[in-house]
Design a protein around this motif. Structure first.
Motif, PDB file in Angstrom:
ATOM      1  N   VAL A 294       0.846  -1.197   0.000  1.00 19.39           N
ATOM      2  CA  VAL A 294       0.000   0.000   0.000  1.00 19.39           C
ATOM      3  C   VAL A 294       0.879   1.244   0.000  1.00 19.39           C
ATOM      4  O   VAL A 294       0.676   2.177  -0.791  1.00 19.39           O
ATOM      5  N   TYR A 295       1.877   1.253   0.861  1.00 19.29           N
ATOM      6  CA  TYR A 295       2.744   2.426   0.949  1.00 19.29           C
ATOM      7  C   TYR A 295       3.700   2.511  -0.242  1.00 19.29           C
ATOM      8  O   TYR A 295       4.017   3.607  -0.729  1.00 19.29           O
ATOM      9  N   LEU A 296       4.180   1.381  -0.722  1.00 21.59           N
ATOM     10  CA  LEU A 296       5.052   1.388  -1.887  1.00 21.59           C
ATOM     11  C   LEU A 296       4.348   1.955  -3.116  1.00 21.59           C
ATOM     12  O   LEU A 296       4.980   2.507  -4.018  1.00 21.59           O
ATOM     13  N   ARG A 297       3.025   1.822  -3.147  1.00 20.89           N
ATOM     14  CA  ARG A 297       2.260   2.324  -4.282  1.00 20.89           C
ATOM     15  C   ARG A 297       1.608   3.678  -4.001  1.00 20.89           C
ATOM     16  O   ARG A 297       0.726   4.116  -4.734  1.00 20.89           O
TER      17      ARG A 297
ATOM     18  N   ASP B  17      -0.853   9.607   9.529  1.00 19.12           N
ATOM     19  CA  ASP B  17       0.552   9.926   9.752  1.00 19.12           C
ATOM     20  C   ASP B  17       1.215   8.700  10.375  1.00 19.12           C
ATOM     21  O   ASP B  17       0.786   8.232  11.425  1.00 19.12           O
ATOM     22  N   LEU B  18       2.272   8.205   9.737  1.00 20.53           N
ATOM     23  CA  LEU B  18       2.904   6.991  10.246  1.00 20.53           C
ATOM     24  C   LEU B  18       3.628   7.212  11.565  1.00 20.53           C
ATOM     25  O   LEU B  18       3.666   6.319  12.415  1.00 20.53           O
TER      26      LEU B  18
ATOM     27  N   THR C 275      12.057   0.763   2.295  1.00 22.81           N
ATOM     28  CA  THR C 275      11.847  -0.457   3.058  1.00 22.81           C
ATOM     29  C   THR C 275      11.774  -0.090   4.528  1.00 22.81           C
ATOM     30  O   THR C 275      12.321   0.937   4.948  1.00 22.81           O
ATOM     31  N   GLN C 276      11.094  -0.911   5.298  1.00 19.98           N
ATOM     32  CA  GLN C 276      11.051  -0.683   6.730  1.00 19.98           C
ATOM     33  C   GLN C 276      12.350  -1.182   7.343  1.00 19.98           C
ATOM     34  O   GLN C 276      12.822  -2.275   7.041  1.00 19.98           O
TER      35      GLN C 276
ATOM     36  N   TYR D 152      12.165   4.452   9.158  1.00 20.37           N
ATOM     37  CA  TYR D 152      12.193   4.018  10.543  1.00 20.37           C
ATOM     38  C   TYR D 152      10.933   4.489  11.267  1.00 20.37           C
ATOM     39  O   TYR D 152      10.514   5.640  11.118  1.00 20.37           O
ATOM     40  N   LEU D 153      10.352   3.597  12.040  1.00 18.44           N
ATOM     41  CA  LEU D 153       9.276   3.970  12.953  1.00 18.44           C
ATOM     42  C   LEU D 153       9.901   4.129  14.328  1.00 18.44           C
ATOM     43  O   LEU D 153      10.338   3.152  14.942  1.00 18.44           O
ATOM     44  N   ALA D 154       9.945   5.363  14.793  1.00 13.84           N
ATOM     45  CA  ALA D 154      10.673   5.649  16.028  1.00 13.84           C
ATOM     46  C   ALA D 154      10.025   5.024  17.257  1.00 13.84           C
ATOM     47  O   ALA D 154      10.705   4.589  18.178  1.00 13.84           O
ATOM     48  N   ASP D 155       8.698   4.965  17.286  1.00 21.98           N
ATOM     49  CA  ASP D 155       8.021   4.481  18.500  1.00 21.98           C
ATOM     50  C   ASP D 155       6.814   3.640  18.097  1.00 21.98           C
ATOM     51  O   ASP D 155       5.738   4.162  17.814  1.00 21.98           O
ATOM     52  N   LEU D 156       7.004   2.332  18.078  1.00 22.69           N
ATOM     53  CA  LEU D 156       5.927   1.420  17.691  1.00 22.69           C
ATOM     54  C   LEU D 156       4.784   1.410  18.688  1.00 22.69           C
ATOM     55  O   LEU D 156       3.678   0.975  18.369  1.00 22.69           O
ATOM     56  N   ARG D 157       5.033   1.906  19.899  1.00 25.90           N
ATOM     57  CA  ARG D 157       3.977   1.894  20.914  1.00 25.90           C
ATOM     58  C   ARG D 157       2.803   2.763  20.497  1.00 25.90           C
ATOM     59  O   ARG D 157       1.672   2.570  20.974  1.00 25.90           O
TER      60      ARG D 157
END
Length: 424
Positions: A204-207, A214-215, A307-308, A375-380
């Motif tokens: 979804v995000y790649l496309r 907001d991620l 990429t993640q 990068y996702l800084a805070d998955l919480r």
């Protein structure tokens, strides 16, 4: 005059002997022992490195303690001095007061060469403008492929920077559903009727679509966004239009379905392409090693190339009695060629030694992926949206089972997410 000269010589000699005496009598570094905690899967790797470290710093003895990730929360004074901590858990340990503030070391020690770390990675380990960790290595989501299946169809191997059009062509060409072979097998977890299509979220995000407004700071889902709907349509066409991936029913018949599909299809040599973590190449961490001739490349891009990335860090336990020795160990480790993760320093990632250690294809994939790492800084922050992501996975399943159109499924998922999750 002569007396003055003798006095001057005497003073110089006394000064010289005093300097020599000081040099000889300067105390050597006192021997210290620190405990280093790392994940069980990295035990052998760090064991070899700690031997090299002790050769350079003979006064520092490092006791290695490999533990499961889940044991990090059970550590206490005396158990650990330095530890490897995943980024997603750093904030938890920091909020509990378990980590030492590294600001004094980072600011005063110029030999750390902060500019050499991959861009943005050092900042990830900061909380409230204070540094609590130093990058240890980065894991990446990449695309693996079965060279044997590509050779059978005389197809070129995918290269870093390939497009989603090339991905679709390769997956369609490799697929042979009658033989139980599929060009692409999804990273799908769960059981029939309750499958979470994690890879669908990536595509979804790649496309150019999005699942959240907001991620980094999500406040609401965006399942019914037109770009998201179009991306899901492209994704489900892999299954329904091109027969390049197994539907839930086909997966059940061929590989047992649910969480077994991914492992069984790859292990049986029936998957042409699949997404996984760079660290698991060759089947590391799997029940058994991969028994096929495999290759690896970047995720295919289109609207975006990314990429993640999942970084680990080195941290010092707050109650350590030897912070300086811990710091020397961390600096040493950041210059090493991590054989599972991408090394934290650009100079090491670009080095010939790293390429020699992991192979040219892995090195090229790692280097190209790091140029577009996200990068996702805070998955919480996504804790409130766990139920919403299950709804997203269920929507994909409903489309693949022929129960709903993509538009119907995504609109329904959005309404259910709004009802189940507070949209801030």
């Amino acid at each position: 005059m002569r007396l003055k000269v003798h006095l001057l010589r005497l003073i110089l000699l006394i000064t010289l002997f005093s300097l020599i005496g000081c040099a000889r009598l300067a105390p050597t570094s006192e021997p210290v022992t620190i405990t280093f905690v790392c994940p069980e899967s990295y035990g052998e790797y760090y064991g070899n490195l700690l031997q090299k470290f002790h050769e350079q710093y003979p006064h520092i003895t490092v006791e290695l303690r490999p533990v499961p990730w889940q044991a990090l929360d059970d550590l206490s004074a005396g158990d650990v001095d330095v530890l490897v901590v995943p980024l997603w858990y750093l904030r938890t340990l920091q909020s509990q007061g378990d980590l030492l503030n590294l600001d004094p070391f980072v600011k005063e020690d110029k030999s750390l060469e902060t500019q050499d770390f991959h861009p943005g990675t050092l900042e990830l380990f900061s909380v409230e403008n204070h540094t609590w960790g130093i990058p240890a290595g980065i894991d990446l989501l990449v695309m693996f492929y079965n060279r044997d299946l590509f050779d059978r169809k005389n197809l070129p191997y995918p290269q870093p920077g390939w497009t989603q059009t090339e991905f679709l062509e390769a997956a369609s060409s490799v697929s042979d559903p009658e033989a139980g072979i599929y060009g692409y097998v999804p990273m799908a977890w769960g059981f029939p009727g309750n499958i979470s299509y994690f890879d669908a979220a990536l595509f979804v995000y790649l496309r150019g679509g999005r699942l959240f407004d907001d991620l980094q700071e999500p406040t609401r889902t965006a399942f019914d966004d037109p770009l998201t709907v179009n991306a899901v349509k492209w994704y489900t066409d892999l299954y329904l239009k091109y027969a390049a991936a197994p539907t839930p029913e086909e997966a059940r018949r061929a590989f047992g379905g649910g969480r077994n599909t991914y492992y069984v299809a790859v292990q049986q040599g029936k998957a042409g392409l699949w997404i996984g973590s760079l660290s698991e190449r060759g089947g590391r961490g799997w029940p058994v090693e991969w028994n096929m001739n495999w290759g690896v490349t970047t995720l295919p891009g289109d609207t975006l190339f990314f990429t993640q990335a999942l970084p680990d860090g080195y941290a010092i336990y707050a109650e350590t009695g030897e912070p300086e020795a811990c710091w020397e160990l961390i600096k040493f480790l950041t210059h090493q060629t991590h054989y599972l993760l991408v090394p934290p320093r650009r100079s090491v990632t670009e080095s010939a030694l790293y390429e020699q250690q992991v192979g040219a294809e892995v090195a090229a994939t790692a280097r190209a992926s790091m140029e577009n790492a996200f990068y996702l800084a805070d998955l919480r922050r996504f804790g409130d949206f766990e139920a919403a992501m299950r709804l997203f996975g269920h929507a994909i399943t409903e489309v693949l089972n022929g129960n709903l159109t993509v538009e119907e499924a995504m609109q329904q998922a959005q309404k259910q997410a709004e009802a189940a999750t507070p949209q801030r």
